[in-house]
Design an enzyme around this catalytic site. Structure first.
Site, PDB file in Angstrom:
ATOM      1  N   PHE A  62      -2.650  16.086   4.756  1.00 43.81           N
ATOM      2  CA  PHE A  62      -3.071  15.476   3.488  1.00 43.81           C
ATOM      3  C   PHE A  62      -1.885  15.474   2.526  1.00 43.81           C
ATOM      4  O   PHE A  62      -1.424  16.520   2.084  1.00 43.81           O
ATOM      5  CB  PHE A  62      -4.269  16.205   2.881  1.00 43.81           C
ATOM      6  N   GLU A  71       0.838  -1.198   0.000  1.00 49.31           N
ATOM      7  CA  GLU A  71       0.000   0.000   0.000  1.00 49.31           C
ATOM      8  C   GLU A  71       0.876   1.253   0.000  1.00 49.31           C
ATOM      9  O   GLU A  71       2.035   1.200   0.429  1.00 49.31           O
ATOM     10  CB  GLU A  71      -0.845   0.028   1.280  1.00 49.31           C
ATOM     11  N   ASP A  72       0.315   2.367  -0.413  1.00 48.49           N
ATOM     12  CA  ASP A  72       1.047   3.627  -0.324  1.00 48.49           C
ATOM     13  C   ASP A  72       0.875   4.268   1.049  1.00 48.49           C
ATOM     14  O   ASP A  72       1.808   4.830   1.607  1.00 48.49           O
ATOM     15  CB  ASP A  72       0.602   4.607  -1.426  1.00 48.49           C
ATOM     16  N   ARG A 110      -0.320  12.455  -8.599  1.00 48.73           N
ATOM     17  CA  ARG A 110       0.331  11.154  -8.376  1.00 48.73           C
ATOM     18  C   ARG A 110       1.754  11.161  -8.949  1.00 48.73           C
ATOM     19  O   ARG A 110       2.621  10.432  -8.474  1.00 48.73           O
ATOM     20  CB  ARG A 110      -0.463  10.034  -9.069  1.00 48.73           C
ATOM     21  N   ASP A 163      -4.268   5.115   6.639  1.00 45.42           N
ATOM     22  CA  ASP A 163      -4.826   6.290   7.310  1.00 45.42           C
ATOM     23  C   ASP A 163      -5.892   5.809   8.299  1.00 45.42           C
ATOM     24  O   ASP A 163      -5.586   5.493   9.446  1.00 45.42           O
ATOM     25  CB  ASP A 163      -5.392   7.233   6.246  1.00 45.42           C
TER      26      ASP A 163
END
Ligand code: PRP
Length: 183
Positions: A156, A103-104, A169, A107
C-alpha cells in the site's frame, strides 16, 4: 506547536523524488515523440494523479490542452470497493481528439477500464493510458496500461498524490505506509 508529521508514518521510501522526476522526464519525452504533432487532450484523473499530471505535462514540449475528471473507488480503504464512482466528468469535447488519460496508479485496473470504456463511446481519435505506478498483480486479464513509470510490488503506497483516507498526498516521494496506520 505540535506538528503532526506525515513522514513519520512512512515505513520506507520506494521511489525518491529524484527518481520520480527522472522517470517523468523520460515519459514526457516519449509522449512528445508520439503525440507532439497531434495536440493531445491531457486528462487528469483526480485526485491522486494531480502531481504526476502537472509534472508530466511540463515535461512534454507540444501543444496540448488539459482537462480533469474525478473518479473514486476506494473510499478510505486500502482495497478497491469494485465500483467506480464518477465524481466529476470532463468539460472538453473529446470527439476526434487524441486523449491521454493520466493516472497515479493501476491496481485492480477497474478505474482505467471503466474510464477507457466510457471515453470510447465519445468518438475520440485515440485513447492512451499512462500511469506512474503499475502494481504487479497475478491477474492476466487485468486492464493493461499503455505507458507506466514504475512497476511496483503489492504494497500500500502513499505520497506524490497517493493517499490513505485522504492524507499523505503531499509527501514528495512514493512511500509504503506503516501497517499500524491502517490496521
Ligand atoms: C485510486 C487511484 C486510481 C485508482 C486505481 O483512486 O488514484 O484512480 O484508485 O485503483 P484501481 O486500479 O484498483 O481502480 P481513489 O479511488 O483512491 O481516488 P483518489 O484518486 O481521489 O484518491
Amino acid at each position: 506547536m505540535l506538528i503532526r508529521s506525515a513522514k513519520e508514518d512512512v515505513k520506507y521510501v520506494m521511489h525518491s523524488r529524484e527518481e520520480i522526476a527522472a522517470r517523468v522526464r523520460e515519459l514526457g519525452r516519449e509522449l512528445t515523440e508520439k503525440f507532439g504533432d497531434k495536440k493531445p487532450l491531457m486528462l487528469c484523473v483526480l485526485r491522486g494523479a494531480a502531481f504526476f499530471f502537472t509534472d508530466l505535462c511540463k515535461e512534454m514540449d507540444c501543444l496540448m490542452d488539459m482537462d480533469f475528471i474525478s473518479a473514486s473507488s476506494y473510499f478510505k480503504g486500502t482495497k478497491s470497493t469494485g465500483t467506480v464512482h464518477l465524481v466529476k466528468d470532463t468539460d472538453i469535447n473529446m470527439e476526434g481528439r487524441h486523449v491521454i488519460v493520466v493516472e497515479d496508479i493501476i491496481d485492480s485496473g477497474l478505474t482505467l477500464e471503466y474510464l477507457v470504456k466510457l471515453f470510447q463511446t465519445r468518438n475520440p481519435a485515440s485513447v492512451t493510458t499512462v500511469s506512474l505506478l503499475d502494481k504487479v498483480v497475478d491477474k492476466p486479464e487485468r486492464f493493461q496500461v499503455d505507458y507506466y513509470g514504475f512497476k511496483i510490488p503489492d504494497e500500500f503506497v502513499i505520497g506524490y498524490g497517493l493517499d490513505y483516507a485522504d492524507y499523505y498526498r503531499n509527501l514528495p516521494y512514493i512511500g509504503v505506509l506503516k501497517e499500524e496506520c491502517y490496521q
